[in-house]
Structure formats: C-alpha cells, structure tokens
Write an enzyme that holds these catalytic residues in place. Structure first.
Site, PDB file in Angstrom:
ATOM      1  N   ALA A   1       2.594   0.528 -58.781  1.00  0.00           N
ATOM      2  CA  ALA A   1       1.784   1.747 -58.666  1.00  0.00           C
ATOM      3  C   ALA A   1       0.673   1.702 -59.704  1.00  0.00           C
ATOM      4  O   ALA A   1       0.925   1.405 -60.874  1.00  0.00           O
ATOM      5  CB  ALA A   1       2.645   2.992 -58.883  1.00  0.00           C
TER       6      ALA A   1
ATOM      7  N   PHE B   1       1.321   6.502 -62.267  1.00  0.00           N
ATOM      8  CA  PHE B   1       2.623   7.159 -62.099  1.00  0.00           C
ATOM      9  C   PHE B   1       2.563   8.665 -62.360  1.00  0.00           C
ATOM     10  O   PHE B   1       3.604   9.279 -62.566  1.00  0.00           O
ATOM     11  CB  PHE B   1       3.662   6.508 -63.008  1.00  0.00           C
ATOM     12  CG  PHE B   1       4.168   5.187 -62.475  1.00  0.00           C
ATOM     13  CD1 PHE B   1       5.059   5.153 -61.421  1.00  0.00           C
ATOM     14  CD2 PHE B   1       3.735   3.993 -63.020  1.00  0.00           C
ATOM     15  CE1 PHE B   1       5.530   3.949 -60.916  1.00  0.00           C
ATOM     16  CE2 PHE B   1       4.192   2.773 -62.531  1.00  0.00           C
ATOM     17  CZ  PHE B   1       5.090   2.752 -61.469  1.00  0.00           C
TER      18      PHE B   1
ATOM     19  N   HIS C   1     -11.699   6.435 -69.437  1.00  0.00           N
ATOM     20  CA  HIS C   1     -10.506   6.003 -70.186  1.00  0.00           C
ATOM     21  C   HIS C   1     -10.868   5.689 -71.637  1.00  0.00           C
ATOM     22  O   HIS C   1     -12.042   5.504 -71.972  1.00  0.00           O
ATOM     23  CB  HIS C   1      -9.890   4.758 -69.537  1.00  0.00           C
ATOM     24  CG  HIS C   1      -9.128   5.050 -68.283  1.00  0.00           C
ATOM     25  ND1 HIS C   1      -9.738   5.129 -67.058  1.00  0.00           N
ATOM     26  CD2 HIS C   1      -7.810   5.316 -68.073  1.00  0.00           C
ATOM     27  CE1 HIS C   1      -8.836   5.413 -66.129  1.00  0.00           C
ATOM     28  NE2 HIS C   1      -7.647   5.532 -66.720  1.00  0.00           N
TER      29      HIS C   1
ATOM     30  N   LYS D   1      -9.216   0.158 -73.116  1.00  0.00           N
ATOM     31  CA  LYS D   1      -8.801  -0.284 -71.776  1.00  0.00           C
ATOM     32  C   LYS D   1      -9.565  -1.551 -71.394  1.00  0.00           C
ATOM     33  O   LYS D   1     -10.773  -1.636 -71.567  1.00  0.00           O
ATOM     34  CB  LYS D   1      -9.039   0.831 -70.743  1.00  0.00           C
ATOM     35  CG  LYS D   1      -8.553   0.443 -69.349  1.00  0.00           C
ATOM     36  CD  LYS D   1      -8.447   1.641 -68.427  1.00  0.00           C
ATOM     37  CE  LYS D   1      -8.051   1.249 -67.011  1.00  0.00           C
ATOM     38  NZ  LYS D   1      -6.757   0.555 -66.910  1.00  0.00           N
TER      39      LYS D   1
HETATM   40  N1  LIG Z   1       0.340   2.750 -63.577  1.00  0.00           N
HETATM   41  C1  LIG Z   1       0.137   3.637 -64.563  1.00  0.00           C
HETATM   42  O1  LIG Z   1       0.489   4.832 -64.437  1.00  0.00           O
HETATM   43  C2  LIG Z   1      -0.483   3.176 -65.831  1.00  0.00           C
HETATM   44  C3  LIG Z   1      -0.892   1.879 -65.939  1.00  0.00           C
HETATM   45  N2  LIG Z   1      -1.386   1.404 -67.114  1.00  0.00           N
HETATM   46  C4  LIG Z   1      -1.663  -0.024 -67.164  1.00  0.00           C
HETATM   47  O2  LIG Z   1      -0.660  -0.649 -67.955  1.00  0.00           O
HETATM   48  C5  LIG Z   1      -1.185  -1.815 -68.579  1.00  0.00           C
HETATM   49  C6  LIG Z   1      -0.915  -1.752 -70.075  1.00  0.00           C
HETATM   50  O3  LIG Z   1      -1.628  -0.680 -70.628  1.00  0.00           O
HETATM   51  P1  LIG Z   1      -1.476  -0.314 -72.187  1.00  0.00           P
HETATM   52  O4  LIG Z   1      -0.059  -0.091 -72.510  1.00  0.00           O
HETATM   53  O5  LIG Z   1      -2.464   0.743 -72.465  1.00  0.00           O
HETATM   54  O6  LIG Z   1      -1.991  -1.688 -72.841  1.00  0.00           O
HETATM   55  P2  LIG Z   1      -1.699  -2.260 -74.310  1.00  0.00           P
HETATM   56  O7  LIG Z   1      -2.762  -3.270 -74.559  1.00  0.00           O
HETATM   57  O8  LIG Z   1      -1.493  -1.160 -75.271  1.00  0.00           O
HETATM   58  O9  LIG Z   1      -0.318  -2.982 -74.141  1.00  0.00           O
HETATM   59  C7  LIG Z   1      -0.162  -4.118 -73.359  1.00  0.00           C
HETATM   60  C8  LIG Z   1       1.130  -4.766 -73.772  1.00  0.00           C
HETATM   61  O10 LIG Z   1       1.365  -5.843 -72.906  1.00  0.00           O
HETATM   62  C9  LIG Z   1       1.400  -7.030 -73.662  1.00  0.00           C
HETATM   63  N3  LIG Z   1       0.650  -8.065 -72.951  1.00  0.00           N
HETATM   64  C10 LIG Z   1      -0.618  -7.997 -72.533  1.00  0.00           C
HETATM   65  N4  LIG Z   1      -0.966  -9.142 -71.935  1.00  0.00           N
HETATM   66  C11 LIG Z   1       0.129  -9.899 -71.964  1.00  0.00           C
HETATM   67  C12 LIG Z   1       0.410 -11.210 -71.517  1.00  0.00           C
HETATM   68  N5  LIG Z   1      -0.535 -11.943 -70.879  1.00  0.00           N
HETATM   69  N6  LIG Z   1       1.649 -11.715 -71.715  1.00  0.00           N
HETATM   70  C13 LIG Z   1       2.586 -10.970 -72.334  1.00  0.00           C
HETATM   71  N7  LIG Z   1       2.378  -9.740 -72.813  1.00  0.00           N
HETATM   72  C14 LIG Z   1       1.154  -9.210 -72.609  1.00  0.00           C
HETATM   73  C15 LIG Z   1       0.788  -6.772 -74.997  1.00  0.00           C
HETATM   74  O11 LIG Z   1       1.405  -7.617 -75.934  1.00  0.00           O
HETATM   75  P3  LIG Z   1       0.671  -8.074 -77.266  1.00  0.00           P
HETATM   76  O12 LIG Z   1       0.740  -6.869 -78.168  1.00  0.00           O
HETATM   77  O13 LIG Z   1       1.471  -9.189 -77.793  1.00  0.00           O
HETATM   78  O14 LIG Z   1      -0.706  -8.469 -76.857  1.00  0.00           O
HETATM   79  C16 LIG Z   1       1.107  -5.297 -75.181  1.00  0.00           C
HETATM   80  O15 LIG Z   1       2.371  -5.108 -75.749  1.00  0.00           O
HETATM   81  C17 LIG Z   1      -2.666  -1.852 -68.196  1.00  0.00           C
HETATM   82  O16 LIG Z   1      -2.820  -2.699 -67.077  1.00  0.00           O
HETATM   83  C18 LIG Z   1      -2.957  -0.408 -67.805  1.00  0.00           C
HETATM   84  O17 LIG Z   1      -4.041  -0.274 -66.931  1.00  0.00           O
HETATM   85  C19 LIG Z   1      -1.528   2.200 -68.202  1.00  0.00           C
HETATM   86  C20 LIG Z   1      -1.176   3.524 -68.140  1.00  0.00           C
HETATM   87  C21 LIG Z   1      -0.621   4.115 -66.944  1.00  0.00           C
HETATM   88  O1  LIG Z   2      -5.116   1.764 -68.945  1.00  0.00           O
HETATM   89  C1  LIG Z   2      -4.823   2.972 -68.878  1.00  0.00           C
HETATM   90  O2  LIG Z   2      -4.749   3.688 -69.874  1.00  0.00           O
HETATM   91  C2  LIG Z   2      -4.562   3.541 -67.559  1.00  0.00           C
HETATM   92  N1  LIG Z   2      -4.521   2.732 -66.546  1.00  0.00           N
HETATM   93  C3  LIG Z   2      -4.215   3.049 -65.208  1.00  0.00           C
HETATM   94  C4  LIG Z   2      -5.335   2.642 -64.289  1.00  0.00           C
HETATM   95  O3  LIG Z   2      -5.972   1.603 -64.532  1.00  0.00           O
HETATM   96  O4  LIG Z   2      -5.568   3.329 -63.298  1.00  0.00           O
HETATM   97  C5  LIG Z   2      -3.715   4.445 -65.015  1.00  0.00           C
HETATM   98  C6  LIG Z   2      -4.195   5.467 -66.002  1.00  0.00           C
HETATM   99  O5  LIG Z   2      -5.412   5.996 -65.575  1.00  0.00           O
HETATM  100  C7  LIG Z   2      -4.254   4.985 -67.427  1.00  0.00           C
END
Ligand SMILES: NC(=O)C1=CN([C@@H]2O[C@H](COP(=O)(O)OP(=O)(O)OC[C@H]3O[C@@H](n4cnc5c(N)ncnc54)[C@H](OP(=O)(O)O)[C@@H]3O)[C@@H](O)[C@H]2O)C=CC1
Ligand SMILES: O=C(O)C1=N[C@H](C(=O)O)C[C@H](O)C1
Length: 269
Positions: free
Chosen positions: A119, A122, A151, A155
């Site tokens: 998704a 969420f 955002h 991001k």
């Molecule tokens: N579907 C939804 O509702 C939502 C989706 N998202 C999505 O979630 C994802 C993460 O967002 P966010 O938490 O803000 O990002 P962050 O950069 O804060 O966190 C990403 C995490 O993933 C790890 N990571 C990134 N790339 C890799 C890789 N190639 N291999 C292993 N570990 C990896 C990082 O590790 P390290 O610290 O070691 O780099 C870090 O711990 C994004 O794609 C975002 O768009 C975000 C919010 C809501």
């Molecule tokens: O990276 C984020 O923060 C978020 N990513 C998701 C997206 O790419 O749509 C969902 C949310 O908007 C937050």
C-alpha cells in the site's frame, strides 16, 4: 487470525522514521509483539526492542517465525526482503514507495509463495480521499485535474507513492487524461489530456495530498493531511493483523478496509 489474536511481527528499516513508528505503535497495541527488528546500519534499541543487522534477516525469520513482516525501507531492499519472506513462508506488508516497474514484478513474484500486501498509504483518510477523487473525476467530465503533494525535506521519491496511486485512479475513470506533466516551466500552455503533478518538499511535513478539479467556472479541492506518522503505523498494523494466516496472493489496503466494513455491516444487521 482475527484482529484480537496475538500477533508477532518482524520490522525492517527499524531505525527509520516509519520503522520506529511501527515499533512504537506495536508496543501500544495489546497482543502485538515485535519478534524481529532489523536495520541496515547499526542503531540503538527502539522502544526497548533490540535492532539487529539486516544481513541476519533470513536467520531471524527462520528462528523467530513471526506472523508477518512489516517493511518501510527502500525499493531495492523491499524486493530483497520480499524474497526473504517468500523463502521463510512469512507474509509481507510493505509500505515502501518509489518502485520501478521491474521491482514491482519482484514483489509480485513473492506473492506466489506468501501473501503480500502493498500500500502506498496506510491512512484510512487517504483511502477515503481516493474514493472521493474517483467519484469526483468521473462526475466532472472535461474538468482539468491537478495534483499537489507535500512532504518533509528528507523524502527521497517524487512524486509520492500515494500521488501515483491517485493518478492511476484518475486515469482509470477519465480516459481523456493520459499525460502526467511534472511541474511546468517556460512557454507551457496546458493541453486537454494533461494531469499536472507537483511535488513539494519542505520542513517536517508528514504528508499532504491535494487534488484540484476545475472547469465550468468552478473549482473543487479534495485534500488529505496526515497529522503524524502514527496514522500510517496503525494502518500497517491493522493490515498485518488482517494478512496473517491468509493464502498467498497480492493484496491492498482496500482489502483490509473492505473486510472491516463488511464485518461492521454484519454486526449491525
Ligand atoms: N505506505 C505508507 O503509508 C507510508 C510509506 N512510507 C514509505 O516508507 C519508506 C520509508 O520511509 P521513512 O521511514 O520515512 O524513511 P527513512 O529514510 O527514515 O527510513 C528508511 C529505513 O530503511 C532503511 N533502508 C533504506 N534503504 C535501504 C536498503 N536499500 N537496504 C536496507 N535498508 C534500507 C534505512 O536504513 P539505514 O538507516 O541503514 O539507511 C532506514 O532505516 C519510503 O519509501 C516512504 O515513502 C512512509 C510513510 C508512510
Ligand atoms: O515518505 C513519506 O513520508 C510518505 N510516503 C508515502 C508516499 O510516498 O505516498 C506516504 C505518505 O504520504 C508519507
């Protein structure tokens, strides 16, 4: 498995913004335990949960046998973690965005072996926004459609995954709109088939999506704003509870929400 059954989850990207939020939300939810938490780079325990090196994921899935793995990382890693889930027989919930088409194929391949729920957002409000946008776009033929998402400044992917899902929705109900135009500059008059797409990155904005429909001397704006990341983490845990124990296959957050609505309907009969 019902929403009230005990649930053990694995969390990848445990040191990231969303990984931390998922672990915190799990701690607040009765019956949910974080059996495995991994991150690519070393991080201190999160909400009292030890975070292991992501290279150990295969071993940890085999030894801890979590009910579901919840992934918010990056596209390459999400595909690799999907393969790990398929190998270990662990269902996968992924909220990661920014996939190229070929990478989606990698996720889909895993769904032959285990249930995979992907998704782009969420938040329940975004699910409602998507339904409202489909209805409005279908009801307003010929109106221009422009999408703006905002955002935080860290991001990586643009436009957001949610924006991509909304654009897919609009294109499904409005076949005349088939050209995504990402920003405009210079001599750039609008053509009839365009959907303008605008990605803003600023400060610590959690996530906002606005769809503007305009025509016939009127405008309609539909907007969702996420107040904090707990909204996404709670939705991901709801999805995990729903996915655990299901058949292998490809699922979306709408499946979770539809099942909840059906259960509420039955309870009200
Ligand atoms: N579907 C939804 O509702 C939502 C989706 N998202 C999505 O979630 C994802 C993460 O967002 P966010 O938490 O803000 O990002 P962050 O950069 O804060 O966190 C990403 C995490 O993933 C790890 N990571 C990134 N790339 C890799 C890789 N190639 N291999 C292993 N570990 C990896 C990082 O590790 P390290 O610290 O070691 O780099 C870090 O711990 C994004 O794609 C975002 O768009 C975000 C919010 C809501
Ligand atoms: O990276 C984020 O923060 C978020 N990513 C998701 C997206 O790419 O749509 C969902 C949310 O908007 C937050």
């Amino acid at each position: 498995m019902s929403a009230d059954s005990p649930l053990s989850v694995a969390v990848t990207g445990a040191g990231g913004r969303m990984g931390r939020e998922v672990i915190a939300a799990a701690a607040d939810r009765e019956g949910v335990t974080v059996a495995v938490a991994v991150n690519r780079s070393p991080v201190d325990p999160v909400a009292g949960v030890a975070v292991e090196d992501a290279d150990r994921l295969d071993d940890l899935l085999a030894s801890e046998r979590p009910d579901v793995l919840i992934d918010f990382t990056g596209p390459d890693s999400a595909v690799a973690y999907a393969e790990a889930c398929a190998g270990a027989g662990v269902p996968l919930v992924t909220g990661t965005t920014g996939f190229a088409d070929g990478q989606i194929e990698g996720l889909r391949a895993a769904s032959d072996a285990v249930p995979v729920l992907k998704a782009s957002n969420f938040a329940r409000g975004v699910a409602a926004l998507r339904r409202a946008v489909r209805e409005a776009a279908a009801a307003l033929p010929g109106y221009d459609v422009e999408l703006t998402e905002t955002h935080h400044n860290a991001k990586r992917d643009a436009p957001s995954g949610t924006a991509g899902s909304i654009l897919d929705d609009v294109e499904e109900v409005r076949e005349d709109l088939d050209e995504r135009v990402h920003g405009r500059e210079g001599d750039a008059p609008r053509s009839a088939g365009e959907i303008g797409v605008h990605a803003r990155r600023a400060g610590d904005v959690t996530g906002e999506h606005e769809v503007l429909l305009a025509g016939n001397r009127e405008t309609l704006e539909l907007t969702h704003r996420a107040g904090d990341r707990g909204v996404f983490a709670e939705g991901a845990l709801d999805a995990a509870a729903w996915l655990a124990g299901r058949d292998a296959g490809w699922y979306g957050f709408a499946d979770v929400l539809d099942a909840g609505a059906a259960a509420d309907g039955a309870a009200n009969e």
